[in-house]
Design an enzyme around this catalytic site. Structure first.
Site, PDB file in Angstrom:
ATOM      1  N   HIS A  89       0.771  -1.118  -0.015  1.00 28.63           N
ATOM      2  CA  HIS A  89      -0.077  -0.076  -0.261  1.00 28.63           C
ATOM      3  C   HIS A  89       0.892   1.277  -0.047  1.00 28.63           C
ATOM      4  CE1 HIS A  89      -2.964  -2.934   0.564  1.00 28.63           C
ATOM      5  NE2 HIS A  89      -3.953  -1.945  -0.109  1.00 28.63           N
TER       6      HIS A  89
ATOM      7  N   ARG B  44     -10.671   3.655  -1.667  1.00 29.68           N
ATOM      8  CA  ARG B  44     -10.208   2.963  -0.910  1.00 29.68           C
ATOM      9  C   ARG B  44     -10.453   3.738   0.681  1.00 29.68           C
ATOM     10  NH1 ARG B  44      -5.729   1.373  -4.506  1.00 29.68           N
ATOM     11  NH2 ARG B  44      -5.398  -0.614  -4.585  1.00 29.68           N
TER      12      ARG B  44
ATOM     13  N   ARG C 140     -15.532   1.432  -1.423  1.00 32.06           N
ATOM     14  CA  ARG C 140     -15.111   0.314  -0.997  1.00 32.06           C
ATOM     15  C   ARG C 140     -15.470   0.336   0.427  1.00 32.06           C
ATOM     16  NH1 ARG C 140      -9.566  -2.719  -1.601  1.00 32.06           N
ATOM     17  NH2 ARG C 140      -8.683  -1.365  -0.450  1.00 32.06           N
TER      18      ARG C 140
ATOM     19  N   GLU D  88     -10.861 -11.225  -4.961  1.00 32.26           N
ATOM     20  CA  GLU D  88      -9.304 -11.211  -4.823  1.00 32.26           C
ATOM     21  C   GLU D  88      -8.886 -12.207  -3.825  1.00 32.26           C
ATOM     22  OE1 GLU D  88      -8.720  -7.168  -2.558  1.00 32.26           O
ATOM     23  OE2 GLU D  88     -10.300  -7.452  -1.172  1.00 32.26           O
TER      24      GLU D  88
ATOM     25  N   ASP E 260      -4.300  -8.649  -4.522  1.00 33.24           N
ATOM     26  CA  ASP E 260      -4.544  -9.602  -3.369  1.00 33.24           C
ATOM     27  C   ASP E 260      -4.799 -10.876  -4.210  1.00 33.24           C
ATOM     28  OD1 ASP E 260      -4.226  -8.716  -0.810  1.00 33.24           O
ATOM     29  OD2 ASP E 260      -5.974  -7.365  -1.196  1.00 33.24           O
TER      30      ASP E 260
ATOM     31  N   CYS F  31      -9.738  -3.524 -10.575  1.00 30.71           N
ATOM     32  CA  CYS F  31      -9.259  -2.428  -9.884  1.00 30.71           C
ATOM     33  C   CYS F  31      -7.712  -2.684  -9.203  1.00 30.71           C
ATOM     34  CB  CYS F  31     -10.194  -1.969  -8.971  1.00 30.71           C
ATOM     35  SG  CYS F  31     -10.467  -3.035  -7.735  1.00 30.71           S
TER      36      CYS F  31
HETATM   37  C1  PEP Z   1      -6.539  -5.393  -4.847  1.00 22.66           C
HETATM   38  O1  PEP Z   1      -6.255  -6.235  -4.076  1.00 22.66           O
HETATM   39  O2  PEP Z   1      -6.247  -5.430  -5.854  1.00 22.66           O
HETATM   40  C2  PEP Z   1      -7.128  -4.056  -4.665  1.00 22.66           C
HETATM   41  C3  PEP Z   1      -7.444  -3.223  -5.244  1.00 22.66           C
HETATM   42  O3  PEP Z   1      -7.246  -3.773  -3.245  1.00 22.66           O
HETATM   43  P1  PEP Z   1      -6.141  -3.105  -2.278  1.00 22.66           P
HETATM   44  O4  PEP Z   1      -4.768  -3.096  -3.051  1.00 22.66           O
HETATM   45  O5  PEP Z   1      -6.468  -2.019  -1.686  1.00 22.66           O
HETATM   46  O6  PEP Z   1      -5.930  -4.248  -1.354  1.00 22.66           O
HETATM   47 MG    MG Z   2      -7.122  -5.828  -2.035  1.00 30.67          MG
END
Ligand code: PEP
Ligand code: MG
Length: 570
Positions: A190, A297, A333, A431, A455, A502
């Site tokens: 992240h 997010r 989300r 995911e 994920d 995404c």
């Molecule tokens: C993902 O897992 O692809 C996603 C978009 O969510 P995050 O990156 O916030 O876990």
């Molecule tokens: Mg994710």
């Protein structure tokens, strides 16, 4: 001149001065002072306190000036800690009593406070210790004579650290910081995602950049090739200035695509959406003629405020988005805390955070938190095209519980006589491999699906997305992953619902044609990738890509897959 390589996570070239985030706490050594020197030691300590206070206040002012005032809450927490007598007064007693140096007295005092915190059950209180660490670390830096950096005024600063937490990355969202370099971290951690959203070149996983770089070194960060050049020669600087100019020229050229509708040569519409982490930088949603926000997010708004926001506070944020983005779809989300996103007052599994009480699992364990957010979202969706996205679903049973809680939120809103949209669309993130394999069931019960490949790759290939030691195994064109993606797209198509993607893959122009060939019609990504991906879409021919993608889907050798993707792109 020295070159260090790492993993490129946010593109562009930055040329600036290194700003090392040091672990000053490790350098503290106790030494005895004479009676005569006590007043001097006290003076040094008080000066450090004064310096940090005035730097924090200056930074707060600057954030306000740059319309980033909402990030000031970090600073308020730190100011409160400095003003606490346990930090600002108790070490003075210790200096007098034990006749030891100021930095040692502060460290002893800090350890005592932190030990007490560790034994407190309440997570919020326990997690405040990170703030205390940070404040003490900075004070100690001043005391042991680390270069005193003006937090607020150094320009062209390249942050070099062993690691940067997502919370730290938010703090460095300041125009003076032009790049990030870290020793550890993976492509889709992240922190990397935030670097992309801040749109500054970044390289992670360099292993030992922090040891090789000194404060104030001249650095070049090449966020496209993942290299960091330490004290480059003038020739190299000039070469990179040229690259910087070319990069800017290329970005300007792409601007001509902004208003164009995103469709292939054979007129297949491919919708573009934007991923956002806060509500500040939403202009690209409009400027680039996108369909809207494909992923907001929301955990970052809580992380930024260091607390859970109440229903009205959240409602205001979501409602304001509908005002700022009329006629756009806004996919919000629900809280996805846990994993590498630690929100201070929320429980986080220590054993294995990625497999622990993350995302919807946490919300189902804390239904009040979930219902509060759902109520705010349902109320805001009365005013615009908001749809709710549930992260990390893995079973039918979870989905059933989610729906029950959403119904409960609706009942409460009805009894409270608050306006809300009872028909708000509910979507699920796919995911977790289990959800991808069982996508048909999810597709039949949800209004839309969004594939979270960050994920999905991590869980399918058993590769920690934040760990550079295994980043070579984190493979976005792995045949197993491609099959899962195809299966989810097909399940959505069969059920007649929208499927978007995404994860970071959506913003990688090298994969755009492959994804179109797999049948993907909705891409959500960071603004910095939008036009590069749109360019590829405009040059694509869906009918031709379909059969080529099918061939890739039936290939198992990594090199062969890479070659086929290259042919697809040429
Ligand atoms: C993902 O897992 O692809 C996603 C978009 O969510 P995050 O990156 O916030 O876990
Ligand atoms: Mg994710």
């Amino acid at each position: 001149m020295l070159i260090v390589s790492g993993i490129p996570v946010s593109s562009g070239v930055a040329i600036g001065k290194a700003y090392i985030l040091a672990h000053a706490l490790n350098e503290v050594e106790p030494y005895t002072i004479t009676e005569k020197n006590i007043s001097n030691e006290i003076k040094r300590f008080n000066q450090a306190i004064k310096q940090l206070k005035s730097e924090l206040l200056a930074l707060k002012k600057e954030l306000k000036k740059n319309k980033m005032g909402e990030y000031g809450s970090f600073i308020d927490v730190q100011l409160a800690i400095i003003n606490d007598p346990k930090i600002s007064k108790n070490p003075l007693e210790l200096i007098k009593k034990s006749k030891q140096n100021a930095e040692w007295a502060l460290k002893v005092q800090m350890e005592e406070i932190i030990n007490k915190f560790n034994s407190i059950e309440n997570n919020y209180i326990r997690e405040r210790k990170n703030d205390i660490y940070q404040v003490c670390e900075t004070l100690i830096k001043y005391l042991i004579g680390h270069e005193s950096k003006q937090l607020s005024s150094d320009k062209n600063r390249i942050i070099v650290a062993h690691d940067i937490s997502p919370a730290d990355a938010l703090k460095f969202k300041n125009s003076n910081n032009i790049a990030f370099v870290t020793d550890i971290g993976g492509t889709t951690s992240h922190t990397a995602i935030l670097a992309k959203s801040i749109n500054i070149p970044s390289v992670v996983g360099t292993q030992n950049a922090k040891n090789l770089i000194s404060n104030g070194d001249n650095l070049i960060v090449d966020g496209d090739h993942g290299c960091v050049i330490i004290n480059p020669t003038n020739e190299v600087i000039n070469e990179y200035k040229l690259k910087q100019n070319l990069y800017e020229l290329e970005s300007k050229k792409l601007l001509s695509l902004q208003k164009l509708t995103s469709k292939t040569i054979d007129k297949v519409s491919v919708n573009l959406y934007v991923n956002i982490e806060d509500t500040n930088n939403i202009e690209p949603v409009i400027e680039n003629n996108t369909k809207g926000v494909g992923l907001f997010r929301t955990e970052f708004i809580f992380m930024d405020k260091h607390r859970m926001l109440d229903e009205n506070e959240q409602f205001t944020i979501y409602r304001n988005l509908t005002k700022a983005l009329p006629n756009k779809t806004i996919t919000i989300r629900t809280l996805d805390s846990g994993g590498d996103k630690v929100i201070e007052h929320m429980p986080n599994t220590n054993q294995n955070p990625a497999l622990g009480l993350r995302a919807i699992r946490f919300c189902l364990a804390e239904p009040d938190v979930f219902i509060t957010q759902i109520k705010a979202l349902l109320r805001a969706s009365y005013y615009g095209d908001i749809r709710i996205l549930i992260p990390m679903l893995s079973s039918d049973n979870e989905l059933r519980q989610v729906k029950l809680l959403i119904d409960r939120a609706k009942d409460i809103l009805t009894s409270e006589r608050k306006k809300f949209n009872s028909k708000t669309l509910i979507g699920g993130m796919i995911e977790v491999p289990a959800a991808a394999i069982d996508a048909e069931s999810f597709a039949s019960q949800l209004d839309f699906l969004s594939i979270g490949t960050n994920d999905l790759i991590q869980y399918t290939l058993a590769v920690d997305r934040t760990d550079d030691a295994v980043s070579h195994l984190y493979d976005s064109s792995h045949p197993a992953l491609l099959k899962l993606i195809k299966g989810v797209i097909d399940a959505g198509t069969k059920a007649g619902i929208e499927v978007s993607l995404c994860g970071e893959m959506a913003g990688d122009p090298k994969l755009t044609k492959l994804l179109i060939g797999l049948g993907l019609k909705n891409f959500s990504m960071h603004p910095s990738s939008l036009l590069k991906v749109k360019k590829v879409i405009l040059e694509s021919e869906f009918s031709k890509l379909k059969s080529k993608a099918k061939k890739i889907l039936n290939t198992h050798d990594k090199i062969e897959i890479e070659n086929l993707i290259n042919t697809l792109n040429n």
